[in-house]
Design a protein around this motif. Structure first.
Motif, short mmCIF file in Angstrom:
data_model
loop_
_atom_site.label_atom_id
_atom_site.label_comp_id
_atom_site.label_asym_id
_atom_site.label_seq_id
_atom_site.Cartn_x
_atom_site.Cartn_y
_atom_site.Cartn_z
N ARG A 25 -10.51 35.75 71.80
CA ARG A 25 -10.40 34.40 71.24
C ARG A 25 -11.73 33.93 70.66
O ARG A 25 -11.77 33.28 69.62
CB ARG A 25 -9.95 33.41 72.32
N SER A 26 -12.81 34.29 71.36
CA SER A 26 -14.13 33.90 70.87
C SER A 26 -14.45 34.58 69.55
O SER A 26 -15.08 34.00 68.67
CB SER A 26 -15.18 34.26 71.92
N ALA A 27 -13.99 35.79 69.40
CA ALA A 27 -14.29 36.56 68.17
C ALA A 27 -13.44 36.07 67.00
O ALA A 27 -13.88 36.11 65.86
CB ALA A 27 -14.06 38.03 68.42
N SER A 28 -12.23 35.62 67.27
CA SER A 28 -11.33 35.26 66.18
C SER A 28 -11.33 33.76 65.89
O SER A 28 -11.09 33.34 64.77
CB SER A 28 -9.90 35.70 66.52
N GLY A 29 -11.65 32.93 66.90
CA GLY A 29 -11.63 31.49 66.69
C GLY A 29 -10.22 30.95 66.65
O GLY A 29 -9.24 31.68 66.78
N ASP A 30 -10.12 29.64 66.46
CA ASP A 30 -8.81 29.00 66.43
C ASP A 30 -8.32 28.94 64.98
O ASP A 30 -9.04 28.45 64.10
CB ASP A 30 -8.91 27.59 67.01
N PRO A 62 -15.53 29.55 63.78
CA PRO A 62 -16.49 28.46 63.63
C PRO A 62 -17.19 28.07 64.92
O PRO A 62 -18.24 27.45 64.89
CB PRO A 62 -15.62 27.30 63.12
N CYS A 63 -16.60 28.42 66.06
CA CYS A 63 -17.16 28.01 67.35
C CYS A 63 -17.34 29.21 68.27
O CYS A 63 -16.59 29.39 69.24
CB CYS A 63 -16.26 26.97 68.01
N VAL A 73 -21.10 20.90 61.86
CA VAL A 73 -19.98 21.16 62.78
C VAL A 73 -20.51 21.26 64.20
O VAL A 73 -21.48 21.98 64.47
CB VAL A 73 -19.25 22.46 62.40
N THR A 74 -19.88 20.53 65.12
CA THR A 74 -20.20 20.61 66.54
C THR A 74 -18.95 21.03 67.29
O THR A 74 -17.85 20.54 66.99
CB THR A 74 -20.71 19.26 67.07
N CYS A 75 -19.12 21.91 68.27
CA CYS A 75 -17.98 22.48 69.00
C CYS A 75 -17.98 22.07 70.46
O CYS A 75 -19.02 21.70 71.02
CB CYS A 75 -18.00 24.00 68.90
N ARG A 79 -13.59 24.72 70.27
CA ARG A 79 -12.88 23.99 69.21
C ARG A 79 -13.82 23.02 68.52
O ARG A 79 -14.77 22.52 69.12
CB ARG A 79 -11.70 23.19 69.80
N VAL A 80 -13.54 22.75 67.24
CA VAL A 80 -14.32 21.77 66.48
C VAL A 80 -13.98 20.38 67.00
O VAL A 80 -12.81 19.98 67.02
CB VAL A 80 -14.00 21.86 64.98
N TYR A 81 -14.99 19.65 67.44
CA TYR A 81 -14.72 18.30 67.91
C TYR A 81 -15.52 17.23 67.17
O TYR A 81 -15.29 16.04 67.33
CB TYR A 81 -14.94 18.20 69.42
N LYS A 82 -16.47 17.66 66.30
CA LYS A 82 -17.23 16.69 65.53
C LYS A 82 -17.59 17.27 64.17
O LYS A 82 -18.05 18.40 64.07
CB LYS A 82 -18.51 16.31 66.28
N LEU A 83 -17.36 16.46 63.11
CA LEU A 83 -17.75 16.82 61.75
C LEU A 83 -18.66 15.71 61.22
O LEU A 83 -18.24 14.56 61.11
CB LEU A 83 -16.53 16.96 60.85
N SER A 84 -19.89 16.06 60.90
CA SER A 84 -20.84 15.08 60.38
C SER A 84 -21.50 15.62 59.11
O SER A 84 -22.44 16.40 59.16
CB SER A 84 -21.90 14.76 61.44
#
Length: 277
Positions: A25-30, A62-63, A73-75, A79-84
């Motif tokens: 999961r870490s290698a492929s992401g969501d 991405p994370c 991008v903050t994870c 998962r992405v939880y913040k976009l600034s």
């Protein structure tokens, strides 16, 4: 002994499988986050090349940890939880695929040159707490469905070209502590549940609504009448009356002078025709 050996083997296999799944999961992401970021990048224009590392390899993962290699991008928990993406000279529009970032809690695209409408799909971001799209070139109306983001604490849309009315549904957001729609093209009455709290104390002050020429209601003033005020009508009436009196008086004076002159001329003629004794 063999039983204990088998139990140890099963635990080892289970631990291995869990570790493998986590690594996979870490290698492929969501895939939802991947679609969210890839489509957002496609809908935006980046003339200053600030998003130079927003490329497909990073979209697919991405994370990789708590941090992201992608700018802005903050994870959290993979998962992405913040976009600034603030003040990056970005143009283009906001992708409706932002709704794929289902764990997103903060979206800040302020101080850019982004145009178009606010996509209604944002209503699907059920965890969203901060929405800052201020100082852009957004147009269209504010969707009432935005109130479905029940965790919203901040809505900042000032400095755009948004039109229409402020949806009354936004006043039902119990957690809303900061609200700013100033300097747009909004019209109509400010919803009472945004102007006051519990019918008494002010909820948001006038600066949150200023700069919208056709917006009225508390905490702004009431709607300005398009017709003439009563005082203006009375003033016009009095002015007209005085002007009429002046004109009439002047006319009478002129008539009296003309009449007097005629009478003098007639008297002169009579005196000349009389015989001298």
């Amino acid at each position: 002994m063999p039983a204990n050996h088998h139990r140890f083997s099963y635990r080892f296999i289970l631990l291995f499988l869990l570790t493998f799944e986590t690594a996979r999961r870490s290698a492929s992401g969501d895939p939802n986050d991947e679609a969210c970021l890839a489509n957002l990048h496609q809908s935006l224009e980046d003339p200053a090349n600030n998003l130079h590392n927003w490329t497909k390899p990073f979209f697919s993962n991405p994370c990789p940890g708590f941090d992201s290699y992608l700018h802005g991008v903050t994870c959290n928990n993979g998962r992405v939880y913040k976009l600034s993406l603030t003040n990056l000279s970005l143009r283009g529009s906001i992708s409706p695929f932002l709704s794929n970032c289902t764990n997103l809690q903060s979206l800040d695209l302020s101080s850019n040159q982004i145009s178009g409408e606010i996509p209604p799909a944002i209503q699907s971001l059920s965890n969203l707490a901060v929405l800052n799209l201020s100082s852009n070139r957004l147009s269209g109306e504010i969707s009432p469905q935005l109130a479905r983001c029940s965790f919203l604490n901040v809505i900042d849309l000032h400095g755009n070209g948004l039109s229409g009315v402020i949806p009354q549904q936004l006043g039902t957001l119990a957690r809303l502590s900061a609200f700013d729609v100033s300097n747009n093209k909004l019209s109509g009455q400010i919803p009472a549940n945004l102007g006051t709290r519990n019918g008494n104390s002010p909820r948001f002050n006038s600066s949150s609504f200023a700069g919208n020429g056709k917006l009225y209601g508390y905490p702004l003033g009431e709607m300005k009448s398009k017709g003439l005020s009563v005082m203006a009508i009375v003033g016009i009436g009095l002015g007209s009356g005085v002007a009429s009196l002046v004109v009439s008086f002047t006319g009478v004076c002129i008539w009296l002078k003309v009449t007097e002159k005629k009478m003098e001329e007639e008297e002169g003629k009579i005196s000349h025709s009389m015989p001298h004794y």
